[in-house]
Design a protein around this motif. Structure first.
Motif: not given
Ligand code: S3P
Length: 167
Positions: A10, A14, A33, A44, A56-57, A60, A76-78, A114-116, A131
């Motif tokens: 995050m 990107k 996203d 999100i 959410f996953r 994705e 997304g970062g995940g 960003r919740p995480l 990560r």
């Molecule tokens: C996430 C990253 C976010 C978004 C969500 C979860 C993650 O995207 O998909 O909040 O798990 O790292 P960005 O990487 O664009 O912030």
């Protein structure tokens, strides 16, 4: 040209880099996203709050499946949390935008979207370290972004692509 997938933590840039790269190369661009937000007409944080991270996953995974027609994809970062995503992205070129933890902390100081990221510093660092291994392991190549402007990152990607893939 194979599809380019931008991966990274995050705040690594990107979406901004992807859009600028797409403009420079005159290619189509999408952000997974944004796809999810538009497709479900929800933010999100609301998806996380209402349905939880696992849903959410799943969204994705679908987002990645439904955007294969695009040429440059910011993820997304995940995205690396699911094996099927990694397998799908391996068909294209996976580029890891690497940014130091300190710089991420600086960039996301005021972030509420960003919740995480809404966790303790130690949890943030644990997630970052976990990560980072996953990004490094799965990327075709890494671009260091910490001290670079968006244009410098885009130029670095273009020159690496020219060397590696004859862009
Ligand atoms: C996430 C990253 C976010 C978004 C969500 C979860 C993650 O995207 O998909 O909040 O798990 O790292 P960005 O990487 O664009 O912030």
């Amino acid at each position: 040209m194979k599809t380019i997938y931008l991966i990274g933590f995050m705040g690594s840039g990107k979406s901004t880099v992807g859009l600028r790269l797409a403009k420079k190369l005159n290619r189509s661009f999408i952000d997974t996203d944004d796809y999810i937000k538009q497709n479900y007409n929800m933010s999100i944080p609301d998806i996380f709050k209402k349905y939880g991270e696992q849903t959410f996953r799943q969204y994705e995974i679908e987002a990645l499946r439904n955007t294969t027609a695009y040429s440059i994809i910011a993820t997304g970062g995940g995205i690396v949390e699911r094996k099927e995503n990694i397998l799908a992205m391996k068909n294209g070129t996976i580029i890891y935008l690497e940014t130091s933890f300190e710089e991420i902390v600086n960039r996301l100081k005021k972030d509420q979207s960003r919740p995480l990221w809404k966790s303790t510093k130690s949890e943030q660092m644990t997630l970052y370290n976990k990560r980072m291994q996953m990004y490094k392991k799965n990327a075709h190549f890494t671009i260091e972004t910490t001290y670079k402007t968006v244009d410098e990152v885009v130029s670095a990607i273009v020159s690496k692509m020219k060397n590696k893939c004859g862009l």
